[in-house]
Design a protein around this motif. Structure first.
Motif, PDB file in Angstrom:
ATOM      1  N   UNK A  67       0.848  -1.186   0.000  1.00 56.98           N
ATOM      2  CA  UNK A  67       0.000   0.000   0.000  1.00 56.98           C
ATOM      3  C   UNK A  67       0.890   1.245   0.000  1.00 56.98           C
ATOM      4  N   UNK A  68       0.282   2.389  -0.249  1.00 55.32           N
ATOM      5  CA  UNK A  68       0.994   3.665  -0.204  1.00 55.32           C
ATOM      6  C   UNK A  68       0.463   4.480   0.969  1.00 55.32           C
ATOM      7  N   UNK A  69       1.366   5.004   1.761  1.00 59.97           N
ATOM      8  CA  UNK A  69       0.986   5.820   2.910  1.00 59.97           C
ATOM      9  C   UNK A  69       0.547   7.198   2.436  1.00 59.97           C
ATOM     10  N   UNK A  70      -0.602   7.651   2.949  1.00 64.64           N
ATOM     11  CA  UNK A  70      -1.108   8.982   2.624  1.00 64.64           C
ATOM     12  C   UNK A  70      -0.843   9.944   3.771  1.00 64.64           C
ATOM     13  N   UNK A  71      -1.204   9.517   4.999  1.00 64.33           N
ATOM     14  CA  UNK A  71      -0.966  10.349   6.178  1.00 64.33           C
ATOM     15  C   UNK A  71      -1.146   9.523   7.444  1.00 64.33           C
ATOM     16  N   UNK A  72      -0.642  10.030   8.561  1.00 68.52           N
ATOM     17  CA  UNK A  72      -0.832   9.422   9.873  1.00 68.52           C
ATOM     18  C   UNK A  72      -1.768  10.283  10.698  1.00 68.52           C
ATOM     19  N   UNK A  73      -2.549   9.619  11.546  1.00 71.29           N
ATOM     20  CA  UNK A  73      -3.411  10.322  12.487  1.00 71.29           C
ATOM     21  C   UNK A  73      -3.465   9.492  13.763  1.00 71.29           C
ATOM     22  N   UNK A  74      -2.655   9.892  14.753  1.00 67.67           N
ATOM     23  CA  UNK A  74      -2.574   9.105  15.975  1.00 67.67           C
ATOM     24  C   UNK A  74      -2.008   7.728  15.687  1.00 67.67           C
ATOM     25  N   UNK A  75      -2.720   6.686  16.079  1.00 71.77           N
ATOM     26  CA  UNK A  75      -2.272   5.313  15.871  1.00 71.77           C
ATOM     27  C   UNK A  75      -2.783   4.723  14.562  1.00 71.77           C
ATOM     28  N   UNK A  76      -3.330   5.573  13.698  1.00 74.42           N
ATOM     29  CA  UNK A  76      -3.911   5.108  12.438  1.00 74.42           C
ATOM     30  C   UNK A  76      -3.198   5.731  11.246  1.00 74.42           C
ATOM     31  N   UNK A  77      -3.182   4.972  10.135  1.00 71.84           N
ATOM     32  CA  UNK A  77      -2.552   5.437   8.903  1.00 71.84           C
ATOM     33  C   UNK A  77      -3.568   5.370   7.769  1.00 71.84           C
ATOM     34  N   UNK A  78      -3.686   6.481   7.040  1.00 74.78           N
ATOM     35  CA  UNK A  78      -4.541   6.468   5.854  1.00 74.78           C
ATOM     36  C   UNK A  78      -3.716   5.936   4.693  1.00 74.78           C
ATOM     37  N   UNK A  79      -4.259   4.954   3.984  1.00 71.45           N
ATOM     38  CA  UNK A  79      -3.514   4.261   2.946  1.00 71.45           C
ATOM     39  C   UNK A  79      -4.267   4.288   1.617  1.00 71.45           C
ATOM     40  N   UNK A  80      -3.486   4.225   0.550  1.00 70.98           N
ATOM     41  CA  UNK A  80      -4.016   4.028  -0.798  1.00 70.98           C
ATOM     42  C   UNK A  80      -3.614   2.620  -1.212  1.00 70.98           C
ATOM     43  N   UNK A  81      -4.573   1.849  -1.722  1.00 71.79           N
ATOM     44  CA  UNK A  81      -4.283   0.464  -2.072  1.00 71.79           C
ATOM     45  C   UNK A  81      -4.909   0.133  -3.421  1.00 71.79           C
ATOM     46  N   UNK A  82      -4.364  -0.902  -4.067  1.00 71.70           N
ATOM     47  CA  UNK A  82      -4.872  -1.337  -5.374  1.00 71.70           C
ATOM     48  C   UNK A  82      -5.167  -2.834  -5.319  1.00 71.70           C
ATOM     49  N   UNK A  83      -6.121  -3.251  -6.150  1.00 74.21           N
ATOM     50  CA  UNK A  83      -6.395  -4.671  -6.303  1.00 74.21           C
ATOM     51  C   UNK A  83      -7.451  -5.231  -5.373  1.00 74.21           C
ATOM     52  N   UNK A  84      -7.934  -4.430  -4.415  1.00 75.28           N
ATOM     53  CA  UNK A  84      -8.975  -4.915  -3.497  1.00 75.28           C
ATOM     54  C   UNK A  84      -9.975  -3.798  -3.199  1.00 75.28           C
ATOM     55  N   UNK A  85     -10.539  -3.197  -4.248  1.00 75.40           N
ATOM     56  CA  UNK A  85     -11.494  -2.121  -4.058  1.00 75.40           C
ATOM     57  C   UNK A  85     -12.730  -2.637  -3.322  1.00 75.40           C
ATOM     58  N   UNK A  86     -13.372  -1.756  -2.538  1.00 75.67           N
ATOM     59  CA  UNK A  86     -14.599  -2.166  -1.873  1.00 75.67           C
ATOM     60  C   UNK A  86     -15.756  -2.062  -2.864  1.00 75.67           C
ATOM     61  N   UNK A  87     -16.998  -2.294  -2.386  1.00 78.06           N
ATOM     62  CA  UNK A  87     -18.154  -2.328  -3.279  1.00 78.06           C
ATOM     63  C   UNK A  87     -18.391  -0.991  -3.971  1.00 78.06           C
ATOM     64  N   UNK A  88     -17.927   0.085  -3.357  1.00 76.95           N
ATOM     65  CA  UNK A  88     -18.086   1.407  -3.959  1.00 76.95           C
ATOM     66  C   UNK A  88     -16.858   1.808  -4.776  1.00 76.95           C
ATOM     67  N   UNK A  89     -15.973   0.830  -5.044  1.00 75.81           N
ATOM     68  CA  UNK A  89     -14.747   1.052  -5.816  1.00 75.81           C
ATOM     69  C   UNK A  89     -13.781   2.022  -5.152  1.00 75.81           C
ATOM     70  N   UNK A  90     -13.845   2.128  -3.835  1.00 74.81           N
ATOM     71  CA  UNK A  90     -12.908   2.984  -3.115  1.00 74.81           C
ATOM     72  C   UNK A  90     -11.562   2.276  -2.974  1.00 74.81           C
ATOM     73  N   UNK A  91     -10.496   3.041  -3.084  1.00 70.05           N
ATOM     74  CA  UNK A  91      -9.150   2.488  -2.952  1.00 70.05           C
ATOM     75  C   UNK A  91      -8.351   3.245  -1.898  1.00 70.05           C
ATOM     76  N   UNK A  92      -9.034   3.803  -0.934  1.00 73.82           N
ATOM     77  CA  UNK A  92      -8.370   4.549   0.127  1.00 73.82           C
ATOM     78  C   UNK A  92      -9.126   4.342   1.431  1.00 73.82           C
ATOM     79  N   UNK A  93      -8.395   4.155   2.521  1.00 73.72           N
ATOM     80  CA  UNK A  93      -9.034   3.955   3.815  1.00 73.72           C
ATOM     81  C   UNK A  93      -7.994   4.032   4.919  1.00 73.72           C
TER      82      UNK A  93
END
Length: 207
Positions: free
Chosen positions: A51-77
């Motif tokens: 995955x690609x790191x987008x940003x950190x927030x406390x103990x969590x990391x926002x990531x960009x990922x490919x190949x496993x989109x959710x039902x709404x075709x989102x690739x970031x979480x």
């Protein structure tokens, strides 16, 4: 040995900054819509997913990922940071020294449309070699890179590229190259393109 790949610029919604690649370190880790256990579970990523790191927030990391989109075709979480580790550290830890690559050259050359200052296309040249003589006959190398394109109106657009290439090993100390050719979509009116980050690693070999 060179291999040329003709590709269009593909646009993805991640911030235009130096790229940091991370690897998921545990099995079936949840990606959430928001940071925290209260965030809706979007999907699960398995151990080893890049995955690609987008940003950190406390103990969590926002990531960009490919190949496993959710039902709404989102690739970031969001994923808990304890389940992520810098890819370079994972590769070094899990790869024998004789299978590691040197990182020799990363050069981006772009051409302008004749009579204008707009980018017509770019050639990304990556050069690498084997760190040690492992007696290999052929190697397969995968390279990923993150470019940032700047439009005429000042918008910064991240551009991920990826290619895998096989080489015949002539001598262990030799250098090997990969060229990734890209053509710009004229409708974006790109003023310049810069290389923000890249990675090359051995993904297959034969002795």
């Amino acid at each position: 040995m060179y291999k040329y790949l003709f590709a269009l610029f593909c646009l993805f919604p991640i911030s235009a900054s130096a790229v940091e690649y991370l690897v998921v370190t545990a099995d079936s880790v949840r990606v959430r819509e928001k940071p925290g256990l209260h965030g809706r579970s979007m999907l699960m990523l398995n151990k080893g997913h890049l995955v690609i790191k987008v940003e950190d927030k406390g103990e969590w990391t926002r990531i960009y990922f490919k190949g496993r989109e959710d039902q709404a075709n989102q690739t970031e979480g969001w994923m808990h940071s304890s389940f992520l580790k810098e890819e370079k550290a994972v590769v070094k830890q899990n790869t024998p020294e004789e299978l590691l690559l040197t990182d020799n050259i990363a050069d981006l050359a772009c051409e302008k449309v004749e009579g204008t200052e707009l980018v017509q296309g770019c050639d990304l040249h990556l050069q690498y070699g084997l760190k040690q003589d492992a007696g290999l006959k052929r190697i397969k190398v995968n390279c990923s890179a993150e470019l940032v394109a700047k439009t005429r109106n000042g918008e910064m657009i991240p551009v991920p590229v990826n290619q895998t290439l096989e080489h015949q090993v002539v001598k262990s100390s030799g250098d090997y190259s990969m060229h990734i050719l890209m053509k710009a979509d004229a409708s974006y009116e790109l003023d310049e393109v810069s290389l923000e980050g890249h990675r090359c690693q051995l993904v297959g070999y034969s002795k």
